[in-house]
Design an enzyme around this catalytic site. Structure first.
Site, PDB file in Angstrom:
ATOM      1  N   ILE A   1       0.698  -1.063   0.065  1.00 25.54           N
ATOM      2  CA  ILE A   1      -0.143  -0.107   0.067  1.00 25.54           C
ATOM      3  C   ILE A   1       0.906   1.354   0.068  1.00 25.54           C
ATOM      4  O   ILE A   1       0.194   2.441  -0.341  1.00 25.54           O
ATOM      5  CB  ILE A   1      -1.082   0.111   1.046  1.00 25.54           C
TER       6      ILE A   1
ATOM      7  N   LYS B   1      14.449  -0.778  -6.973  1.00 26.05           N
ATOM      8  CA  LYS B   1      12.985  -1.176  -7.094  1.00 26.05           C
ATOM      9  C   LYS B   1      12.409   0.186  -6.837  1.00 26.05           C
ATOM     10  O   LYS B   1      11.246   0.074  -7.609  1.00 26.05           O
ATOM     11  CB  LYS B   1      13.058  -1.976  -5.772  1.00 26.05           C
TER      12      LYS B   1
ATOM     13  N   ASN C   1       4.677   4.191   7.020  1.00 26.72           N
ATOM     14  CA  ASN C   1       4.045   2.915   6.356  1.00 26.72           C
ATOM     15  C   ASN C   1       4.724   1.816   6.583  1.00 26.72           C
ATOM     16  O   ASN C   1       4.086   0.595   6.679  1.00 26.72           O
ATOM     17  CB  ASN C   1       3.769   3.510   4.826  1.00 26.72           C
TER      18      ASN C   1
ATOM     19  N   SER D   1      -0.983   1.035  11.619  1.00 19.75           N
ATOM     20  CA  SER D   1      -0.931   0.041  12.927  1.00 19.75           C
ATOM     21  C   SER D   1      -1.604  -1.204  12.173  1.00 19.75           C
ATOM     22  O   SER D   1      -1.456  -1.383  10.991  1.00 19.75           O
ATOM     23  CB  SER D   1      -1.849   0.877  13.925  1.00 19.75           C
TER      24      SER D   1
ATOM     25  N   TYR E   1       4.399  -8.849  17.126  1.00 23.13           N
ATOM     26  CA  TYR E   1       3.710  -7.879  16.100  1.00 23.13           C
ATOM     27  C   TYR E   1       2.711  -7.182  16.713  1.00 23.13           C
ATOM     28  O   TYR E   1       2.660  -5.883  16.529  1.00 23.13           O
ATOM     29  CB  TYR E   1       3.077  -8.785  14.973  1.00 23.13           C
TER      30      TYR E   1
ATOM     31  N   LYS F   1       2.285  -2.857  17.007  1.00 21.52           N
ATOM     32  CA  LYS F   1       1.202  -1.969  16.362  1.00 21.52           C
ATOM     33  C   LYS F   1       0.560  -1.203  17.401  1.00 21.52           C
ATOM     34  O   LYS F   1      -0.078  -0.186  17.117  1.00 21.52           O
ATOM     35  CB  LYS F   1       0.426  -3.060  15.723  1.00 21.52           C
TER      36      LYS F   1
END
Length: 343
Positions: free
Chosen positions: A55, A79, A134, A188, A215, A219
């Protein structure tokens, strides 16, 4: 910041009965169009971390259409340059000759690389209006960053906390120059519900590592950082927001087994979003007039709206998402960890 008493959810209707990628839920570009911002942010600068995949790419492409100056950080420079070529080549606004996005190398598992990237950014711009944190990693086996942090919390939180601290003067200058809020958007996840931040053992020195808890903790840290910075700098026109993008097929789950991926897809078939839809909440957080009022800052967002509690129509937040004591403890710990003075 407290959670909203009545969550603002302008796109709630189209999220009631999702039908999979490409359904009626909005895309990032639609958010730009709905806010009448095509070609109208030429006086603003946007920085997106991790803009070479997922995204991050669709977020950058949407902001390119506003005419804003877009900076993108990535590990892999060839890239990301290819990504930028594609954004420019595929733009429906080619004839308007918007400024080409610029790539900046940054390795978020290395604080010195973050400092170096910030130095490059400061050499390119004197103010910043939108910082979108991000980049991220998920569900990884235990390992450490160059600086000795557990890799998940180091990459997802500490690196972005340091980047914010380095660029804070630019964000404050952007708010002052434009007369509108500067915004820090932290990506998040609904996975924050798995764990609060264990500030007494944030890098799993004294407890067994669990990749899901690791994880989830990182977040929650993204949420707490956004909440805390709003309380600290809202009066100066700088606000933070945290975003759950939704269930999206990206390479974020590259460390998961195929069975885990298959199970996740099976459980969420109708709710899966396209990449363009997955970036919509991020872009909405960055441009919606609703957040010009800093009293609406420091909120956790999902499905292009403010998330509610369990039982709402949106992805719910955990009660620990709004914990001022925890936020302040994490802020203090983070300042010490990355080597900056506590505000």
């Amino acid at each position: 910041m407290p959670p909203p008493k009545v969550p603002y959810q302008p796109y709630a209707d189209v999220h009631q009965t999702p039908a999979g990628p490409g359904d009626a839920r909005p895309t990032a570009l639609q958010i730009i169009e709905d806010n009448d911002l095509l070609g109208k942010l030429t006086n603003k600068t946007v920085l997106i971390t991790g803009g070479s995949s997922g995204i991050g790419v669709t977020t950058a492409a949407a902001f390119y259409e506003t005419g804003a100056k877009v900076l993108i950080t990535a590990r892999d420079m060839p890239k990301v340059e290819k990504v930028i070529d594609d954004i420019v080549h595929n733009s429906p606004s080619k004839d308007k000759k918007f400024p080409r996005p610029e790539a900046i190398e940054a390795h978020l598992d290395n604080l010195q690389s973050v400092r170096d990237a910030a130095k490059v950014i400061k050499s390119k711009v004197s103010s910043l209006n939108i910082l979108i944190n991000n980049a991220g990693i998920a569900f990884i086996p235990y390992s450490k960053t160059v600086d000795g942090f557990e890799l998940g919390i180091g990459t997802n939180h500490f690196s972005h906390f340091l980047l914010f601290q380095e660029l804070k003067p630019l964000l404050l200058a952007g708010a002052k120059e434009c007369g509108s809020t500067s915004r820090v958007i932290n990506i998040s996840s609904a996975a924050h519900r798995r764990s609060a931040v264990h500030v007494d053992d944030i890098i799993f020195e004294h407890r067994e590592y669990d990749l899901y808890l690791g994880y989830g903790q990182s977040k929650t840290a993204n949420i707490w950082m956004a909440n805390a910075l709003t309380r600290k700098y809202g009066a100066e026109g700088l606000t933070g927001l945290s975003v759950h993008p939704g269930v999206i097929a990206t390479d974020l789950g590259r460390h998961m087994s195929q069975k885990q991926i298959d199970d996740l897809i099976a459980r969420n078939q109708s709710r899966i979003k396209s990449l363009e839809q997955g970036a919509a909440t991020t872009v909405w957080a960055a441009v919606s007039p609703h957040f010009e009022d800093v009293a609406n800052g420091g909120r956790y967002l999902a499905d292009v709206g403010e998330a509610g509690t369990a039982g709402s129509n949106h992805e719910a937040y955990s009660p620990h998402a709004y914990d001022e004591d925890g936020e302040d403890k994490l802020w203090k710990l983070s300042c010490k960890a990355v080597g900056v003075d506590e505000d």
